[in-house]
Design a protein around this motif. Structure first.
Motif, PDB file in Angstrom:
ATOM      1  N   GLN A  71       0.828  -1.197   0.000  1.00 55.67           N
ATOM      2  CA  GLN A  71       0.000   0.000   0.000  1.00 55.67           C
ATOM      3  C   GLN A  71       0.869   1.257   0.000  1.00 55.67           C
ATOM      4  O   GLN A  71       1.866   1.335   0.698  1.00 55.67           O
ATOM      5  CB  GLN A  71      -0.935   0.025   1.209  1.00 55.67           C
ATOM      6  N   SER A  72       0.423   2.247  -0.780  1.00 55.51           N
ATOM      7  CA  SER A  72       1.110   3.541  -0.825  1.00 55.51           C
ATOM      8  C   SER A  72       0.678   4.380   0.371  1.00 55.51           C
ATOM      9  O   SER A  72      -0.235   4.011   1.118  1.00 55.51           O
ATOM     10  CB  SER A  72       0.750   4.268  -2.124  1.00 55.51           C
ATOM     11  N   ILE A  73       1.306   5.529   0.529  1.00 57.00           N
ATOM     12  CA  ILE A  73       0.962   6.426   1.631  1.00 57.00           C
ATOM     13  C   ILE A  73      -0.503   6.855   1.524  1.00 57.00           C
ATOM     14  O   ILE A  73      -1.224   6.870   2.523  1.00 57.00           O
ATOM     15  CB  ILE A  73       1.890   7.658   1.642  1.00 57.00           C
ATOM     16  N   VAL A  74      -0.950   7.206   0.320  1.00 61.04           N
ATOM     17  CA  VAL A  74      -2.341   7.646   0.153  1.00 61.04           C
ATOM     18  C   VAL A  74      -3.296   6.500   0.496  1.00 61.04           C
ATOM     19  O   VAL A  74      -4.326   6.711   1.142  1.00 61.04           O
ATOM     20  CB  VAL A  74      -2.602   8.193  -1.261  1.00 61.04           C
ATOM     21  N   MET A  75      -2.968   5.279   0.104  1.00 57.60           N
ATOM     22  CA  MET A  75      -3.811   4.129   0.437  1.00 57.60           C
ATOM     23  C   MET A  75      -3.900   3.949   1.950  1.00 57.60           C
ATOM     24  O   MET A  75      -4.982   3.730   2.501  1.00 57.60           O
ATOM     25  CB  MET A  75      -3.256   2.854  -0.192  1.00 57.60           C
ATOM     26  N   LYS A  76      -2.768   4.031   2.621  1.00 61.30           N
ATOM     27  CA  LYS A  76      -2.736   3.849   4.071  1.00 61.30           C
ATOM     28  C   LYS A  76      -3.505   4.962   4.779  1.00 61.30           C
ATOM     29  O   LYS A  76      -4.121   4.740   5.815  1.00 61.30           O
ATOM     30  CB  LYS A  76      -1.299   3.775   4.566  1.00 61.30           C
ATOM     31  N   LEU A  77      -3.487   6.149   4.204  1.00 66.45           N
ATOM     32  CA  LEU A  77      -4.195   7.288   4.778  1.00 66.45           C
ATOM     33  C   LEU A  77      -5.703   7.025   4.856  1.00 66.45           C
ATOM     34  O   LEU A  77      -6.387   7.548   5.729  1.00 66.45           O
ATOM     35  CB  LEU A  77      -3.906   8.537   3.934  1.00 66.45           C
ATOM     36  N   CYS A  78      -6.212   6.190   3.978  1.00 64.21           N
ATOM     37  CA  CYS A  78      -7.647   5.863   3.967  1.00 64.21           C
ATOM     38  C   CYS A  78      -8.091   5.179   5.251  1.00 64.21           C
ATOM     39  O   CYS A  78      -9.265   5.246   5.613  1.00 64.21           O
ATOM     40  CB  CYS A  78      -7.972   4.950   2.786  1.00 64.21           C
ATOM     41  N   TYR A  79      -7.190   4.521   5.944  1.00 69.35           N
ATOM     42  CA  TYR A  79      -7.552   3.708   7.101  1.00 69.35           C
ATOM     43  C   TYR A  79      -7.122   4.303   8.439  1.00 69.35           C
ATOM     44  O   TYR A  79      -7.295   3.679   9.481  1.00 69.35           O
ATOM     45  CB  TYR A  79      -6.984   2.297   6.935  1.00 69.35           C
ATOM     46  N   VAL A  80      -6.573   5.515   8.411  1.00 70.54           N
ATOM     47  CA  VAL A  80      -6.153   6.170   9.644  1.00 70.54           C
ATOM     48  C   VAL A  80      -7.380   6.732  10.358  1.00 70.54           C
ATOM     49  O   VAL A  80      -8.272   7.300   9.720  1.00 70.54           O
ATOM     50  CB  VAL A  80      -5.133   7.294   9.344  1.00 70.54           C
ATOM     51  N   LYS A  81      -7.432   6.558  11.653  1.00 72.09           N
ATOM     52  CA  LYS A  81      -8.570   7.029  12.454  1.00 72.09           C
ATOM     53  C   LYS A  81      -8.418   8.529  12.735  1.00 72.09           C
ATOM     54  O   LYS A  81      -7.975   8.938  13.796  1.00 72.09           O
ATOM     55  CB  LYS A  81      -8.649   6.265  13.775  1.00 72.09           C
ATOM     56  N   LEU A  82      -8.778   9.324  11.748  1.00 71.20           N
ATOM     57  CA  LEU A  82      -8.743  10.786  11.859  1.00 71.20           C
ATOM     58  C   LEU A  82     -10.027  11.339  11.263  1.00 71.20           C
ATOM     59  O   LEU A  82     -10.734  10.646  10.537  1.00 71.20           O
ATOM     60  CB  LEU A  82      -7.548  11.360  11.085  1.00 71.20           C
ATOM     61  N   SER A  83     -10.293  12.607  11.538  1.00 71.08           N
ATOM     62  CA  SER A  83     -11.469  13.231  10.930  1.00 71.08           C
ATOM     63  C   SER A  83     -11.240  13.366   9.430  1.00 71.08           C
ATOM     64  O   SER A  83     -10.100  13.385   8.955  1.00 71.08           O
ATOM     65  CB  SER A  83     -11.718  14.608  11.541  1.00 71.08           C
ATOM     66  N   GLU A  84     -12.326  13.482   8.711  1.00 70.31           N
ATOM     67  CA  GLU A  84     -12.247  13.625   7.249  1.00 70.31           C
ATOM     68  C   GLU A  84     -11.439  14.870   6.875  1.00 70.31           C
ATOM     69  O   GLU A  84     -10.653  14.860   5.935  1.00 70.31           O
ATOM     70  CB  GLU A  84     -13.659  13.685   6.678  1.00 70.31           C
ATOM     71  N   ALA A  85     -11.617  15.952   7.625  1.00 71.54           N
ATOM     72  CA  ALA A  85     -10.881  17.201   7.355  1.00 71.54           C
ATOM     73  C   ALA A  85      -9.376  16.995   7.546  1.00 71.54           C
ATOM     74  O   ALA A  85      -8.568  17.489   6.747  1.00 71.54           O
ATOM     75  CB  ALA A  85     -11.382  18.318   8.260  1.00 71.54           C
ATOM     76  N   GLN A  86      -8.986  16.268   8.589  1.00 75.03           N
ATOM     77  CA  GLN A  86      -7.564  16.005   8.820  1.00 75.03           C
ATOM     78  C   GLN A  86      -6.980  15.126   7.720  1.00 75.03           C
ATOM     79  O   GLN A  86      -5.851  15.345   7.271  1.00 75.03           O
ATOM     80  CB  GLN A  86      -7.364  15.344  10.186  1.00 75.03           C
ATOM     81  N   VAL A  87      -7.741  14.140   7.272  1.00 68.99           N
ATOM     82  CA  VAL A  87      -7.280  13.268   6.188  1.00 68.99           C
ATOM     83  C   VAL A  87      -7.036  14.098   4.922  1.00 68.99           C
ATOM     84  O   VAL A  87      -6.023  13.930   4.247  1.00 68.99           O
ATOM     85  CB  VAL A  87      -8.289  12.127   5.921  1.00 68.99           C
ATOM     86  N   ILE A  88      -7.939  15.023   4.626  1.00 65.80           N
ATOM     87  CA  ILE A  88      -7.780  15.872   3.437  1.00 65.80           C
ATOM     88  C   ILE A  88      -6.560  16.779   3.587  1.00 65.80           C
ATOM     89  O   ILE A  88      -5.809  16.985   2.620  1.00 65.80           O
ATOM     90  CB  ILE A  88      -9.062  16.697   3.172  1.00 65.80           C
ATOM     91  N   GLN A  89      -6.324  17.310   4.768  1.00 63.60           N
ATOM     92  CA  GLN A  89      -5.134  18.150   4.988  1.00 63.60           C
ATOM     93  C   GLN A  89      -3.859  17.339   4.759  1.00 63.60           C
ATOM     94  O   GLN A  89      -2.910  17.825   4.132  1.00 63.60           O
ATOM     95  CB  GLN A  89      -5.144  18.738   6.398  1.00 63.60           C
ATOM     96  N   LEU A  90      -3.832  16.103   5.243  1.00 65.26           N
ATOM     97  CA  LEU A  90      -2.659  15.247   5.038  1.00 65.26           C
ATOM     98  C   LEU A  90      -2.514  14.883   3.561  1.00 65.26           C
ATOM     99  O   LEU A  90      -1.398  14.844   3.024  1.00 65.26           O
ATOM    100  CB  LEU A  90      -2.757  13.993   5.900  1.00 65.26           C
ATOM    101  N   TYR A  91      -3.628  14.622   2.905  1.00 60.83           N
ATOM    102  CA  TYR A  91      -3.609  14.325   1.475  1.00 60.83           C
ATOM    103  C   TYR A  91      -3.003  15.505   0.698  1.00 60.83           C
ATOM    104  O   TYR A  91      -2.200  15.308  -0.211  1.00 60.83           O
ATOM    105  CB  TYR A  91      -5.025  14.023   0.985  1.00 60.83           C
ATOM    106  N   ASP A  92      -3.377  16.729   1.070  1.00 58.62           N
ATOM    107  CA  ASP A  92      -2.839  17.915   0.406  1.00 58.62           C
ATOM    108  C   ASP A  92      -1.324  18.016   0.569  1.00 58.62           C
ATOM    109  O   ASP A  92      -0.623  18.415  -0.363  1.00 58.62           O
ATOM    110  CB  ASP A  92      -3.519  19.184   0.922  1.00 58.62           C
TER     111      ASP A  92
END
Length: 184
Positions: A71-92
């Motif tokens: 799994q890539s970093i973006v794939m792994k980010l899908c399963y992290v227990k964070l708010s949707e807003a935090q996931v989008i900030q990390l994705y950015d």
């Protein structure tokens, strides 16, 4: 022996140890330690630690976890227990490093498929909106991102995929057990 108070402290201490000038990361072993730190941060769900690691200049945006289905970093980010807003900030933050969003894991799944499977509608929207994301990719079971969106009962993503210029390519293909997307 010093033991940190919690996982978060350990990750931050470890990151501080290796957050030096990018030229220090020429040694591959040190780069591996940065990836290990990222894995620990993702596992703990510590937003600050994940953000700090992702901002490091030496982090390879296309790094893949050989211990977890490639799994890539973006794939792994899908399963992290964070708010949707935090996931989008990390994705950015990851997006600034120009990752290949079409990498496939050991099952042939892309980051977009993982976002559908994990039920991350905001990340799914961000990935669909990215012009480099290919939606017409199929996993090794013959399932498309549309199949995963249907299985996840994500009507918004289903509509978005069907409205995509390549959405029509997903309708008439059946998976490895002979099922069309709409018969799932």
């Amino acid at each position: 022996m010093f033991l940190p108070r919690n996982t978060s402290d350990f990750i931050l201490d470890y990151f501080r140890l290796f957050s030096r000038d990018p030229s220090d990361f020429i040694d591959e072993a040190v780069g591996m330690k940065l990836q290990t730190t990222l894995q620990l941060a993702l596992k703990s769900g510590d937003y600050s630690a994940i953000y700090s690691v992702l901002e490091n200049h030496s982090l390879d945006a296309n790094w893949r976890d050989v211990t977890h289905d490639l799994q890539s970093i973006v794939m792994k980010l899908c399963y992290v227990k964070l708010s949707e807003a935090q996931v989008i900030q990390l994705y950015d933050v990851i997006l600034e490093k120009d990752p290949d969003l079409n990498l496939q894991d050991s099952r042939g799944r892309t980051a977009l498929m993982h976002a559908c499977i994990a039920g991350k509608p905001e990340l799914t929207e961000a990935l669909i909106s990215d012009p480099t994301t290919r939606i017409e990719v199929f996993d090794f079971d013959g399932n498309s991102v549309l199949s995963h969106a249907v299985k996840g009962h994500d009507l918004r993503t289903v509509r978005r995929l069907l409205d995509h210029p390549n959405g029509h390519l997903l309708l008439e293909v059946y998976n490895s057990i002979g099922r069309y997307m709409y018969s799932i």
